[in-house]
Design a protein around this motif. Sequence first.
Motif, PDB file in Angstrom:
ATOM      1  N   ASN A   2       0.829  -1.198   0.000  1.00 17.82           N
ATOM      2  CA  ASN A   2       0.000   0.000   0.000  1.00 17.82           C
ATOM      3  C   ASN A   2       0.874   1.263   0.000  1.00 17.82           C
ATOM      4  O   ASN A   2       2.102   1.182   0.057  1.00 17.82           O
ATOM      5  N   TYR A   3       0.211   2.420  -0.055  1.00 16.45           N
ATOM      6  CA  TYR A   3       0.930   3.694  -0.166  1.00 16.45           C
ATOM      7  C   TYR A   3       1.884   3.897   1.010  1.00 16.45           C
ATOM      8  O   TYR A   3       3.046   4.260   0.824  1.00 16.45           O
ATOM      9  N   ARG A   4       1.394   3.657   2.228  1.00 13.15           N
ATOM     10  CA  ARG A   4       2.226   3.897   3.418  1.00 13.15           C
ATOM     11  C   ARG A   4       3.449   2.997   3.431  1.00 13.15           C
ATOM     12  O   ARG A   4       4.553   3.453   3.715  1.00 13.15           O
ATOM     13  N   GLY A   6       4.928   1.586   0.866  1.00 16.73           N
ATOM     14  CA  GLY A   6       5.837   2.011  -0.190  1.00 16.73           C
ATOM     15  C   GLY A   6       6.608   3.259   0.185  1.00 16.73           C
ATOM     16  O   GLY A   6       7.818   3.353  -0.046  1.00 16.73           O
ATOM     17  N   PHE A   7       5.908   4.213   0.781  1.00 14.08           N
ATOM     18  CA  PHE A   7       6.552   5.469   1.190  1.00 14.08           C
ATOM     19  C   PHE A   7       7.624   5.197   2.243  1.00 14.08           C
ATOM     20  O   PHE A   7       8.734   5.748   2.173  1.00 14.08           O
ATOM     21  N   GLN A   8       7.313   4.348   3.198  1.00  9.35           N
ATOM     22  CA  GLN A   8       8.277   4.013   4.254  1.00  9.35           C
ATOM     23  C   GLN A   8       9.496   3.299   3.670  1.00  9.35           C
ATOM     24  O   GLN A   8      10.635   3.576   4.069  1.00  9.35           O
ATOM     25  N   LEU A   9       9.256   2.383   2.717  1.00 11.57           N
ATOM     26  CA  LEU A   9      10.370   1.680   2.085  1.00 11.57           C
ATOM     27  C   LEU A   9      11.255   2.653   1.319  1.00 11.57           C
ATOM     28  O   LEU A   9      12.485   2.560   1.373  1.00 11.57           O
ATOM     29  N   GLY A  10      10.631   3.611   0.610  1.00 13.82           N
ATOM     30  CA  GLY A  10      11.396   4.591  -0.146  1.00 13.82           C
ATOM     31  C   GLY A  10      12.296   5.426   0.741  1.00 13.82           C
ATOM     32  O   GLY A  10      13.464   5.680   0.406  1.00 13.82           O
ATOM     33  N   LEU A  11      11.780   5.850   1.898  1.00 15.98           N
ATOM     34  CA  LEU A  11      12.574   6.653   2.832  1.00 15.98           C
ATOM     35  C   LEU A  11      13.610   5.809   3.558  1.00 15.98           C
ATOM     36  O   LEU A  11      14.764   6.219   3.730  1.00 15.98           O
ATOM     37  N   LYS A  12      13.189   4.627   4.006  1.00 18.02           N
ATOM     38  CA  LYS A  12      14.088   3.760   4.761  1.00 18.02           C
ATOM     39  C   LYS A  12      15.302   3.354   3.939  1.00 18.02           C
ATOM     40  O   LYS A  12      16.400   3.164   4.474  1.00 18.02           O
ATOM     41  N   SER A  13      15.123   3.254   2.637  1.00 14.85           N
ATOM     42  CA  SER A  13      16.216   2.834   1.760  1.00 14.85           C
ATOM     43  C   SER A  13      17.354   3.840   1.746  1.00 14.85           C
ATOM     44  O   SER A  13      18.496   3.496   1.417  1.00 14.85           O
ATOM     45  N   TYR A  14      17.081   5.107   2.104  1.00 11.63           N
ATOM     46  CA  TYR A  14      18.135   6.121   2.125  1.00 11.63           C
ATOM     47  C   TYR A  14      19.181   5.824   3.198  1.00 11.63           C
ATOM     48  O   TYR A  14      20.387   5.931   2.955  1.00 11.63           O
ATOM     49  N   SER A  15      18.713   5.474   4.388  1.00  9.05           N
ATOM     50  CA  SER A  15      19.658   5.164   5.461  1.00  9.05           C
ATOM     51  C   SER A  15      20.452   3.907   5.118  1.00  9.05           C
ATOM     52  O   SER A  15      21.656   3.815   5.376  1.00  9.05           O
ATOM     53  N   ARG A  16      19.789   2.933   4.495  1.00  6.01           N
ATOM     54  CA  ARG A  16      20.475   1.718   4.062  1.00  6.01           C
ATOM     55  C   ARG A  16      21.489   2.044   2.969  1.00  6.01           C
ATOM     56  O   ARG A  16      22.589   1.486   2.943  1.00  6.01           O
ATOM     57  N   ALA A  17      21.105   2.956   2.068  1.00  5.07           N
ATOM     58  CA  ALA A  17      21.960   3.287   0.930  1.00  5.07           C
ATOM     59  C   ALA A  17      23.261   3.948   1.377  1.00  5.07           C
ATOM     60  O   ALA A  17      24.338   3.647   0.845  1.00  5.07           O
ATOM     61  N   THR A  18      23.184   4.837   2.342  1.00  2.00           N
ATOM     62  CA  THR A  18      24.378   5.552   2.806  1.00  2.00           C
ATOM     63  C   THR A  18      25.413   4.589   3.373  1.00  2.00           C
ATOM     64  O   THR A  18      26.593   4.620   2.983  1.00  2.00           O
ATOM     65  N   SER A  19      24.981   3.719   4.296  1.00  2.00           N
ATOM     66  CA  SER A  19      25.915   2.749   4.873  1.00  2.00           C
ATOM     67  C   SER A  19      26.367   1.738   3.817  1.00  2.00           C
ATOM     68  O   SER A  19      27.530   1.312   3.807  1.00  2.00           O
ATOM     69  N   GLY A 217       8.365   8.322  -1.917  1.00  2.00           N
ATOM     70  CA  GLY A 217       9.318   8.133  -0.827  1.00  2.00           C
ATOM     71  C   GLY A 217      10.753   8.225  -1.301  1.00  2.00           C
ATOM     72  O   GLY A 217      11.608   8.821  -0.632  1.00  2.00           O
ATOM     73  N   ASN A 218      11.029   7.660  -2.478  1.00  2.00           N
ATOM     74  CA  ASN A 218      12.390   7.713  -2.994  1.00  2.00           C
ATOM     75  C   ASN A 218      12.770   9.112  -3.468  1.00  2.00           C
ATOM     76  O   ASN A 218      13.905   9.549  -3.291  1.00  2.00           O
TER      77      ASN A 218
END
Length: 262
Positions: A2-4, A6-19, A217-218
């Motif tokens: 759902n939208y929520r 997907g949005f959370q996954l898009g944002l959460k991926s940023y912290s994962r991406a940096t590390s 989110g992304n």
Amino acid sequence: MNYRQGFQLGLKSYSRATSFMFRNKLGWYFIFPVLFNILLFIGGFWSVTTLSDGVITSINEWMNIEAWDFWGSGFVISLIKGFIWIVLRLLFFIIYAYIGGYIILIMLSPVFAFLSEKTEEIISGTTIPFNFQQFMRDILRGVLLAMRNLSVELFFTVLLFLLSFIPVVGYLTPVALFLVSAYFYGFSFLDYTFERRRFKIDVSIRFMRRNKGLAIGNGFVFSLVLLIPYIGVMLAGFISIVSVVAATLAAHEVIENNKSIA
């Protein structure tokens, strides 16, 4: 999803991406935004200077201001030239503030295509053989998609601008414009993974429509940085590198969990 979610996954991926980037020695990719900002500064300064010189030349041919000879004429001429330079400089910043994100997407598309591919190699543990034709297709699709998204976003911008004159609705227009912008930026970052999976653009479009939360989110952080006055576009170049990695991580997770995505 759902939208929520997907949005959370898009944002959460940023912290994962940096590390993920520094853990896998991908931090050197930040050199490309540095080069981009240098070219932007040189190109912008040259463009504004050339244009202002052309405008001043046209005004001089029309009014012959260089021949003015009265008390204070030198100051008036300098004032006119300074005013023209400032106005053109402001116009440059205003225009670039709006389309700067898409210029980043277009100019850095070769970097994004290669970075997305390297990210997926690390995630999957499988080496993807370099294919020059595929690499060029990735770049071309990234450029065409950025131009397509810019055109559609301009349409929505005009539509939302007209709706802004409606009482109450007008207060929601800035938020709607921001979300539309985030959606299309996220779309562009995510699509590099889909192109590698040989998804046609219409398949990618259908996926984005079903997963608006993920796309927004992304693109959310990238769009937010672009709103920073004066230095937003400069910083956005660096954020875009993280955005591509975050999009690849998120897209890989979604595809692996949903094999019938197409």
